[in-house]
Write an enzyme that holds these catalytic residues in place. Structure first.
Site, PDB file in Angstrom:
ATOM      1  NE  ARG A 194      -4.287  -1.344   2.117  1.00 19.15           N
ATOM      2  CZ  ARG A 194      -5.222  -1.491   3.053  1.00 19.15           C
ATOM      3  NH1 ARG A 194      -5.046  -0.972   4.252  1.00 19.15           N
ATOM      4  NH2 ARG A 194      -6.321  -2.149   2.786  1.00 19.15           N
TER       5      ARG A 194
ATOM      6  CE  LYS B  78     -11.479  -9.038   7.764  1.00 16.10           C
ATOM      7  NZ  LYS B  78     -11.227  -7.811   6.996  1.00 16.10           N
TER       8      LYS B  78
ATOM      9  N   GLY C  88      -6.489  -7.334   1.863  1.00 17.50           N
ATOM     10  CA  GLY C  88      -5.167  -7.386   2.486  1.00 17.50           C
ATOM     11  C   GLY C  88      -4.566  -8.768   2.476  1.00 17.50           C
TER      12      GLY C  88
ATOM     13  N   GLY D 191     -12.195  -4.181   2.455  1.00 17.14           N
ATOM     14  CA  GLY D 191     -13.627  -3.912   2.565  1.00 17.14           C
ATOM     15  C   GLY D 191     -14.167  -3.064   1.419  1.00 17.14           C
TER      16      GLY D 191
END
Ligand code: 3PG
Ligand code: MG
Length: 404
Positions: A36, A197, A354, A377
């Site tokens: 990033r 998740k 990520g 997200g």
């Protein structure tokens, strides 16, 4: 659809607030993946070459409006300097007298990095006073943080209302790539969705089955789907309370004609550690004292077959516990297959998240993908077709006459 880019702005002698996302993974004080940060370099180079002074804003973690010393951005300064090849001065607040003083003292050619925006409660509340105070520091706002564009915060949305605004190079690249992959994708489209998740992505899966031709489900969430079909997954990560929703998604996929691929064989172990004793069993034969940690070789071959017949791939989430060998095998094999097909010009491959970026890097596949998003997200919400406040405000500002 349009947004201003740096090319549309007059930056000479201007102070430019640049919303970046340096929310990178850190272990024992060291950055474990600086993707990033490295990908911000073109924006900073272009602003500096155009005669502007970059003032960086970012969040880090979720301090919830409090000053949490362990979530300071200070330890990132050396990584930023290395990535941008420029001196980066740190300021311990993102607003007020400290920020003003740091700006006045800033030397030519230096970059200013302001402290974690989320240390102020107003950030996440998109507080107008905080936005006005930060906006007063600069002349132009540049959003280069697609990965936080799903948040309507001061630094991602509020500032854009107050200043002449544009997308940075990374934001621009993200929007262009996702538009190309999802706007009018070449079919068949395959989505690979994995990771731990589970509950957050089950909703996304419900949307994807309406849009893609094949849905490959891996990682922890695959166990929830197996369990929903009455399969005993032993001690595996599994959200049993999501069974009904998982079953509904499968029913919906049936109706929309989306082919769902779940693991038919799995790698199981009794402990979660690198090199743990493991075996390959059918997906419906997980021993009651074992846990599923990866997809098996038969599943990998089925994934490869689907990819070979696809034109577009959207990937989010690893297929197994890729952080520890040998449970990275399915993720690596599928990633390398997608990379090969992309290199051969047969596949447009877009990936985000990520964990996904780390997994594809680890597989040595990332460089061959058509586009790797830096977002988690926000990437998912874009895939769901949701409005991202940070992008939406740029679109609205584009419609206004430029004043910078
Ligand atoms: C991320 O890492 O997902 C982005 O930096 C956004 O962080 P957040 O989920 O805490 O808003
Ligand atoms: Mg997030």
């Amino acid at each position: 659809m349009g947004w201003n880019t740096l090319d549309d702005m007059d930056l000479r002698g201007k102070r430019v607030l640049v919303r970046v996302d340096v929310n990178v993974p850190i272990e024992n004080g060291a950055v474990t993946d600086d993707t990033r940060i490295r990908r911000l370099a073109p924006t900073l180079n272009d602003i500096r070459n155009a005669g502007g002074t970059p003032i960086l804003l970012s969040h880090f973690g979720r301090p919830k409006g409090k000053r949490e010393p362990e979530l300071s951005l200070l330890p990132l300064i050396p990584t930023l300097e290395a990535a941008f090849d420029a001196p980066v001065v740190f300021c311990a607040d993102c607003r007020g007298p400290a920020a003003e003083a740091a700006l006045s003292a800033l030397e030519q050619d230096s970059i200013l990095m302001l402290e974690n925006t989320r240390f102020h409660p107003g950030e996440e509340q998109n507080c107008a006073d905080l936005a006005a105070e930060i906006a007063a520091l600069a002349d132009v706002y540049c959003n280069d943080a697609f990965s936080v564009a799903h948040r309507a915060h001061v630094s991602t949305e509020g500032l854009a209302r107050l200043l002449p605004s544009c997308a940075g190079r990374l934001m621009q690249a993200e929007l262009e790539a996702l538009e190309a992959a999802l706007g009018t994708p070449q079919r068949p489209v395959v989505a690979v969705v994995g990771g731990a998740k589970v509950s957050s992505k089950l909703e996304l899966l419900g949307n994807l089955v309406e849009k893609v031709d094949h849905l490959i489900i891996g990682g922890g969430m695959a166990n929830t789907f197996l369990a929903a079909q009455g399969i005993d997954v032993g001690k595996s990560l599994c959200e049993h309370d999501m069974s009904d929703i998982a079953a509904q998604i499968l029913t919906k996929a049936d109706k929309t004609g989306c082919a769902v691929l779940l693991p038919s064989d799995v790698v199981v172990a009794r402990e979660f550690r690198a090199g743990a004793a493991h075996e390959i069993v059918a997906a419906n034969a997980c021993p009651s004292d074992a846990m599923i940690l990866d997809a098996g070789p038969e599943t990998v071959a089925r994934i490869a077959d689907v990819l070979e017949h696809a034109k577009t791939l959207i990937w989010n989430g690893p297929m197994g516990a890729f952080e520890i060998a040998p449970f990275d095998a399915a993720t690596n094999a599928a990633a390398r297959k997608a990379a090969d097909l992309t290199r051969d010009g047969q596949l447009i491959s877009v990936a985000g998240g990520g964990d996904t970026v780390s997994a594809l890097n680890q597989a040595g596949a990332a460089d061959s993908f058509t586009y790797i998003s830096t977002a988690g997200g926000a990437f998912l919400e874009w895939m769901e077709g949701k409005v991202l406040p940070g992008v939406d405000v740029l679109l609205r500002k584009h419609a206004e006459p430029a004043t910078a």
